[in-house]
Design an enzyme around this catalytic site. Structure first.
Site: not given
Ligand code: AMP
Ligand code: TRP
Length: 333
Positions: A118, A199, A202
């Site tokens: 990041k 990956k 968002k």
């Molecule tokens: P975040 O959007 O980074 O706050 O992630 C929220 C949750 O979603 C966390 O537990 C991440 O590990 C999971 N997560 C985010 N992107 C992915 C993805 N592409 N595949 C699986 N899990 C994800």
């Protein structure tokens, strides 16, 4: 006998309001948040303080925070069974984060791969982005969490939270529960449909590769049908050699509760796999979108859920913070 057998576990997890919820979020983490409610005592947190670690627009943050909380209720987080709240409404998080920053070393924070990714070569990198994993450890440790359902990308942060809890307990006496990560066997890392080596995220500028939970179902189906697949026509679950096809098999498997390797045996061509995957995801999101539309028409309901959640969270976090303050030698307030 293991005294924890049959006991209710404390589950904690968080998600950042930095963009619309993706299919990766849902399959990798959120659906396990929902299922954990059947047996365990769960707290789920919209981690808005974590969203401040990168440049953001305040009005957008407000909107995304409310949208995310509404999505969590729409997917089935039941506010009568679980505690759903905003991180910034429970000030204990920021305070325990300071104790965790003083427990973590610069060296171990520097090793965090998510920080390196990041920070990249951005001109401005906030100190908060660097200490982010200490705040995440505080989130978890404040509630004596036994298990933390997350996607695979959070494995290293979870390991750090465990190390910090263990170190703190060793230095200052037993204070924190050492948490376990709960990473799903299937779809722990949903990949971008246009670049399956990356990956699904968002915050990624990849509209065609990212499926959003609240997106128009026809657009979702189109994106899945146009997903990049691999050379060679064989359908096989092999994330290394066939990342595109394996990603579709993992998504279909997670959406329908089947093993991606077994599923692979049912397809001879990419086309039918894509069609079934698109149908399964559309079926998955439809009821969520309907429930979201209902909830969004009455924002007062979600605001009330969050306010109740913050009250419940504060009642749990306060005594744990007091325990930690006393352990390090701070005088009582
Ligand atoms: P975040 O959007 O980074 O706050 O992630 C929220 C949750 O979603 C966390 O537990 C991440 O590990 C999971 N997560 C985010 N992107 C992915 C993805 N592409 N595949 C699986 N899990 C994800
Ligand atoms: N760092 C997590 C992510 O990017 C979000 C998060 C913050 C979290 N605090 C947490 C996840 C506590 C689990 C537990 O996805």
């Amino acid at each position: 006998m293991d005294p924890t057998i049959g006991a209710v576990a404390r589950v904690f997890s968080g998600i950042k309001p930095t963009g619309p919820v993706t299919l990766g979020n849902y399959l990798g983490a959120l659906r396990n948040w929902v299922s954990a409610q059947a047996d365990d005592d769960c707290l789920y947190c919209v981690v808005d303080l974590h969203a401040l670690t990168v440049p953001h627009d305040p009005a957008e943050l407000r909107a995304l925070t409310l949208e995310l909380a509404t999505v969590l209720v729409a997917i089935g987080i039941d506010p009568d069974r679980s505690t759903l709240f905003l991180q910034s409404q429970v000030h204990e998080h920021a305070e325990l984060a300071w104790l965790m920053e003083c427990t973590a070393s610069v060296g171990e924070l520097r090793r965090m791969t998510q920080f390196k990714e990041k920070a990249g070569d951005h001109e401005f990198v906030s100190a908060g982005l660097f200490t982010y994993p200490a705040l995440m450890a505080a989130d978890i440790l404040l509630y004596d969490a036994d298990r933390v359902p997350v996607g695979d990308d959070q494995r290293q942060h979870l390991e750090l939270a465990r190390d910090l809890a263990t170190r703190f307990n060793h230095r200052f006496g037993p204070t924190f529960t050492v948490p376990e990560a709960g990473i799903p066997a299937v779809a722990a890392r949903v990949m971008d449909l246009q670049d399956p080596t990356r990956k699904m995220s968002k915050t990624e500028e990849s509209p065609q590769g990212v499926v959003l939970l609240l997106e128009d179902p026809a657009a979702i189906a189109r994106k899945i049908r146009r997903a990049v697949t691999d050379t060679g026509a064989e359908v096989r679950y092999d994330p290394e050699a066939k990342p595109g096809v394996s990603n579709l098999l993992a998504i279909l498997g997670a959406a329908t509760g089947q093993d991606p390797c077994v599923l692979a045996g049912k397809y001879e061509q990419y086309g039918p796999l894509k069609a079934d995957c698109a149908d399964a995801v559309v079926e998955l999101v439809r009821p969520i979108q309907a429930r979201y539309a209902e909830l969004a028409s009455d924002p007062g309901t979600v605001a009330e859920i969050l306010s109740r959640g913050a009250g419940k969270a504060r009642a749990l976090a306060g005594p744990v913070l007091d325990r930690a303050r006393a352990a390090v030698g701070l005088l009582p307030r």
